[in-house]
Design a protein around this motif. Structure first.
Motif, PDB file in Angstrom:
ATOM      1  N   LEU A 100       0.815  -1.216   0.000  1.00  0.00           N
ATOM      2  CA  LEU A 100       0.000   0.000   0.000  1.00  0.00           C
ATOM      3  C   LEU A 100       0.847   1.265   0.000  1.00  0.00           C
ATOM      4  O   LEU A 100       0.322   2.365  -0.128  1.00  0.00           O
ATOM      5  CB  LEU A 100      -0.898   0.016   1.246  1.00  0.00           C
ATOM      6  CG  LEU A 100      -2.006  -1.040   1.246  1.00  0.00           C
ATOM      7  CD1 LEU A 100      -2.545  -1.249   2.645  1.00  0.00           C
ATOM      8  CD2 LEU A 100      -3.105  -0.627   0.294  1.00  0.00           C
ATOM      9  N   GLY A 101       2.147   1.112   0.191  1.00  0.00           N
ATOM     10  CA  GLY A 101       3.012   2.278   0.314  1.00  0.00           C
ATOM     11  C   GLY A 101       4.105   2.284  -0.748  1.00  0.00           C
ATOM     12  O   GLY A 101       3.960   2.878  -1.812  1.00  0.00           O
ATOM     13  N   TRP A 102       5.166   1.584  -0.480  1.00  0.00           N
ATOM     14  CA  TRP A 102       6.335   1.652  -1.356  1.00  0.00           C
ATOM     15  C   TRP A 102       6.061   1.102  -2.757  1.00  0.00           C
ATOM     16  O   TRP A 102       6.481   1.697  -3.749  1.00  0.00           O
ATOM     17  CB  TRP A 102       7.514   0.900  -0.720  1.00  0.00           C
ATOM     18  CG  TRP A 102       8.725   0.902  -1.580  1.00  0.00           C
ATOM     19  CD1 TRP A 102       9.323  -0.159  -2.198  1.00  0.00           C
ATOM     20  CD2 TRP A 102       9.505   2.048  -1.959  1.00  0.00           C
ATOM     21  NE1 TRP A 102      10.402   0.256  -2.921  1.00  0.00           N
ATOM     22  CE2 TRP A 102      10.541   1.592  -2.791  1.00  0.00           C
ATOM     23  CE3 TRP A 102       9.403   3.418  -1.663  1.00  0.00           C
ATOM     24  CZ2 TRP A 102      11.491   2.457  -3.341  1.00  0.00           C
ATOM     25  CZ3 TRP A 102      10.351   4.279  -2.227  1.00  0.00           C
ATOM     26  CH2 TRP A 102      11.374   3.795  -3.043  1.00  0.00           C
ATOM     27  N   PHE A 106       4.269   3.421  -5.036  1.00  0.00           N
ATOM     28  CA  PHE A 106       5.162   4.532  -5.404  1.00  0.00           C
ATOM     29  C   PHE A 106       6.144   4.079  -6.482  1.00  0.00           C
ATOM     30  O   PHE A 106       6.372   4.768  -7.472  1.00  0.00           O
ATOM     31  CB  PHE A 106       5.912   5.033  -4.169  1.00  0.00           C
ATOM     32  CG  PHE A 106       6.892   6.136  -4.481  1.00  0.00           C
ATOM     33  CD1 PHE A 106       6.439   7.394  -4.851  1.00  0.00           C
ATOM     34  CD2 PHE A 106       8.258   5.906  -4.436  1.00  0.00           C
ATOM     35  CE1 PHE A 106       7.337   8.416  -5.154  1.00  0.00           C
ATOM     36  CE2 PHE A 106       9.162   6.916  -4.743  1.00  0.00           C
ATOM     37  CZ  PHE A 106       8.690   8.183  -5.104  1.00  0.00           C
ATOM     38  N   ASP A 145      -7.523   2.870   0.222  1.00  0.00           N
ATOM     39  CA  ASP A 145      -7.359   3.106  -1.211  1.00  0.00           C
ATOM     40  C   ASP A 145      -6.413   2.037  -1.756  1.00  0.00           C
ATOM     41  O   ASP A 145      -5.433   1.679  -1.112  1.00  0.00           O
ATOM     42  CB  ASP A 145      -6.702   4.474  -1.457  1.00  0.00           C
ATOM     43  CG  ASP A 145      -7.524   5.615  -0.910  1.00  0.00           C
ATOM     44  OD1 ASP A 145      -8.726   5.422  -0.666  1.00  0.00           O
ATOM     45  OD2 ASP A 145      -6.946   6.707  -0.723  1.00  0.00           O
ATOM     46  N   ALA A 180       0.450   5.378   2.214  1.00  0.00           N
ATOM     47  CA  ALA A 180       1.210   6.619   2.038  1.00  0.00           C
ATOM     48  C   ALA A 180       0.268   7.827   2.123  1.00  0.00           C
ATOM     49  O   ALA A 180       0.618   8.849   2.712  1.00  0.00           O
ATOM     50  CB  ALA A 180       1.948   6.599   0.701  1.00  0.00           C
ATOM     51  N   ALA A 181      -0.934   7.713   1.560  1.00  0.00           N
ATOM     52  CA  ALA A 181      -1.882   8.839   1.590  1.00  0.00           C
ATOM     53  C   ALA A 181      -2.341   9.122   3.018  1.00  0.00           C
ATOM     54  O   ALA A 181      -2.461  10.281   3.421  1.00  0.00           O
ATOM     55  CB  ALA A 181      -3.084   8.536   0.693  1.00  0.00           C
ATOM     56  N   ARG A 240      -0.654   8.419   5.751  1.00  0.00           N
ATOM     57  CA  ARG A 240       0.502   8.980   6.462  1.00  0.00           C
ATOM     58  C   ARG A 240       0.658  10.457   6.129  1.00  0.00           C
ATOM     59  O   ARG A 240       0.965  11.275   6.988  1.00  0.00           O
ATOM     60  CB  ARG A 240       1.774   8.217   6.068  1.00  0.00           C
ATOM     61  CG  ARG A 240       1.781   6.813   6.605  1.00  0.00           C
ATOM     62  CD  ARG A 240       3.022   6.036   6.225  1.00  0.00           C
ATOM     63  NE  ARG A 240       2.970   4.729   6.870  1.00  0.00           N
ATOM     64  CZ  ARG A 240       4.020   4.022   7.222  1.00  0.00           C
ATOM     65  NH1 ARG A 240       5.234   4.457   6.961  1.00  0.00           N
ATOM     66  NH2 ARG A 240       3.877   2.856   7.807  1.00  0.00           N
ATOM     67  N   ASN A 271      11.937   7.064   1.024  1.00  0.00           N
ATOM     68  CA  ASN A 271      12.296   7.572  -0.298  1.00  0.00           C
ATOM     69  C   ASN A 271      11.065   7.871  -1.135  1.00  0.00           C
ATOM     70  O   ASN A 271      11.184   8.255  -2.294  1.00  0.00           O
ATOM     71  CB  ASN A 271      13.189   6.568  -1.040  1.00  0.00           C
ATOM     72  CG  ASN A 271      14.654   6.798  -0.721  1.00  0.00           C
ATOM     73  OD1 ASN A 271      14.976   7.524   0.213  1.00  0.00           O
ATOM     74  ND2 ASN A 271      15.534   6.186  -1.480  1.00  0.00           N
ATOM     75  N   ASP A 272       9.899   7.679  -0.547  1.00  0.00           N
ATOM     76  CA  ASP A 272       8.649   8.045  -1.201  1.00  0.00           C
ATOM     77  C   ASP A 272       8.536   9.566  -1.104  1.00  0.00           C
ATOM     78  O   ASP A 272       8.351  10.129  -0.019  1.00  0.00           O
ATOM     79  CB  ASP A 272       7.486   7.355  -0.475  1.00  0.00           C
ATOM     80  CG  ASP A 272       6.142   7.615  -1.151  1.00  0.00           C
ATOM     81  OD1 ASP A 272       5.979   8.690  -1.763  1.00  0.00           O
ATOM     82  OD2 ASP A 272       5.265   6.751  -1.040  1.00  0.00           O
ATOM     83  N   THR A 273       8.647  10.230  -2.239  1.00  0.00           N
ATOM     84  CA  THR A 273       8.756  11.695  -2.227  1.00  0.00           C
ATOM     85  C   THR A 273       7.482  12.374  -1.711  1.00  0.00           C
ATOM     86  O   THR A 273       7.532  13.498  -1.224  1.00  0.00           O
ATOM     87  CB  THR A 273       9.082  12.221  -3.632  1.00  0.00           C
ATOM     88  OG1 THR A 273       8.212  11.594  -4.578  1.00  0.00           O
ATOM     89  CG2 THR A 273      10.515  11.891  -3.999  1.00  0.00           C
ATOM     90  N   ARG A 274       6.338  11.673  -1.794  1.00  0.00           N
ATOM     91  CA  ARG A 274       5.098  12.260  -1.246  1.00  0.00           C
ATOM     92  C   ARG A 274       5.228  12.420   0.269  1.00  0.00           C
ATOM     93  O   ARG A 274       4.733  13.380   0.853  1.00  0.00           O
ATOM     94  CB  ARG A 274       3.903  11.352  -1.558  1.00  0.00           C
ATOM     95  CG  ARG A 274       3.600  11.233  -3.041  1.00  0.00           C
ATOM     96  CD  ARG A 274       2.640  10.091  -3.292  1.00  0.00           C
ATOM     97  NE  ARG A 274       3.192   8.799  -2.847  1.00  0.00           N
ATOM     98  CZ  ARG A 274       2.537   7.645  -2.907  1.00  0.00           C
ATOM     99  NH1 ARG A 274       1.312   7.611  -3.377  1.00  0.00           N
ATOM    100  NH2 ARG A 274       3.097   6.530  -2.494  1.00  0.00           N
TER     101      ARG A 274
END
Lengths: 172, 224
Positions: free
Chosen positions: A54-56, A59, A98, B88-89, B91, B118-121
């Motif tokens: 859901l994260g890396w 991306f 999401d 990520a959203a 966070r 390293n996730d630029t968002r």
């Protein structure tokens, strides 16, 4: 041609593969959660894996112009380890996120009572959260396993019209 | 970037607005009578926090989640849990809202975690007003360098000019970074010169040439 890949485990693939997929026309994919080869021993290990899906990983995919989605579940093989089954209690909060498009991969591996429980509980979670289920069929005793899987799905509360998709996986 | 309740209501459709009303009521209820979640379960409003993207649309999710955090008067354990359990959203919405919650400097570990990503968002969301208020000088300088290294526009750094002004150590780090990039035959980020110009002491800034006179890479370090 734009391609949607409905079943690919990107966690085990390099960024070169993302580039090659984009060049071939892939613009969106679904990564079902599954067994990683090395058995996990705690729910926390699943959560790190789910969080990566859901994260890396989304991306990483987005850097190559590909939309990443996933399906999350306690897979049938690890459903047999009582240290891992608390994952079922945490799934509700994941299924609202999401990018999560189904409950999966669920199904049978050795067709044990623990697998019965995990399969039925997760079909109910799919119904509760308005999601489809992605069902894995067993590698051993496949025909009997498929029949039993279909019976369990028939007994579930998943609506018939948007019922589960059945798929196989190369992971063993 | 974050919209107020009023602005959001004006943009959301009827179903999404009704959903947000219910979600905010649940968050307010939790603020009044906090629920104690089990190790693997979440209070209802936290599920709404996760589901905000689906119901309000991805373009409104940050604002909806931020309103929920404020309405629930989210405490440190709560923001930590939502961050650690979040996509990520999710966070990002925590990071963007920290300065609106009554947390003092206690939530810095979340900012530090995001700055390791390293996730630029996440990096871009970590350098907002909360970081400007609470990051110590060393961590803040590294945050600026992280933006340059990961190509996050430094426009994302809150109060950049205030904190950079007269920061000789930041100027040295920028100069060394430019030297390193140049020695390796790699481009020096355009934003580096922007930040370097901002490091001039305030009194010098009044008398010296404007920032456009900042040296081309490799930047000299001894002048600052």
């Amino acid at each position: 041609m734009r391609i949607f890949d409905p079943h690919i485990h990107m966690t085990s693939r390099t960024t070169d593969d993302y580039r090659a997929m984009y060049d071939a026309g892939v613009r969106a994919l679904v990564e079902p959660s599954f067994w990683l080869g090395q058995p996990r021993t705690s729910p926390a290990s699943f959560f790190d894996y789910f969080d990566a899906l859901l994260g890396w990983e989304p991306f990483r995919a987005s850097q190559y112009g590909i939309a990443h989605h996933c399906t999350l579940a306690l897979n049938p093989k690890e459903a047999n380890d009582p240290r891992c089954t608390p994952v079922l209690d945490a799934l509700p909060r994941y299924l609202e996120k999401d990018g999560v498009v189904a409950v999966g991969e669920i199904g049978y591996d050795s067709m044990t009572p623990a697998e019965d429980h995990a399969l039925a509980a997760q079909l109910q979670l799919a119904a509760d959260h308005g999601l489809p289920a992605l069902v894995h069929t067993p590698h051993r005793d496949k025909l009997a396993g498929l029949h039993r899987t279909i019976d369990v799905i028939r007994e579930s509360n998943l609506p018939r019209s948007t019922s589960s998709s059945t798929t196989s996986t190369r992971q063993r | 970037m974050l919209k107020s309740r009023k602005e959001l209501d004006a943009e959301l459709g009827g179903a999404a607005r009704a959903w947000l009303d219910e979600a905010l009521a649940e968050a307010a209820h939790d603020a009044a009578t906090p629920d104690t979640p089990g190790p693997y379960t979440s209070p209802p409003w936290e599920l709404r926090y996760a589901a905000a993207g689906r119901h309000c649309g991805p373009e409104h999710a940050d604002s909806a989640r931020s309103l929920l955090l404020v309405e629930a008067r989210a405490t440190l354990p709560t923001v930590t849990r939502l961050y650690e359990q979040g996509t990520a959203a999710e966070r990002r919405a925590v990071l963007l809202t920290l300065h609106r919650l009554d947390l003092g400097a206690t939530a810095l570990p979340l900012v530090e975690d995001a700055l390791r990503a390293n996730d630029t968002r996440l990096v871009a969301s970590a350098v907002g007003p909360y970081a400007a208020d609470h990051l110590d000088p060393h961590a803040w300088r590294h945050a600026v360098l992280k933006c340059l290294f990961t190509e996050v526009p430094v426009a994302a750094v809150a109060r950049l000019d205030d904190r950079a002004r007269g920061d000789a150590e930041l100027a040295r780090m920028l100069g060394d970074f430019a030297d390193e990039r140049t020695a390796a035959g790699r481009a020096v980020p355009e934003d580096l010169r922007t930040v370097l110009a901002l490091t001039a002491p305030a009194d010098e800034g009044a008398h010296r040439a404007p920032p456009t006179a900042a040296p081309a890479a490799p930047a000299p370090t001894e002048e600052f």
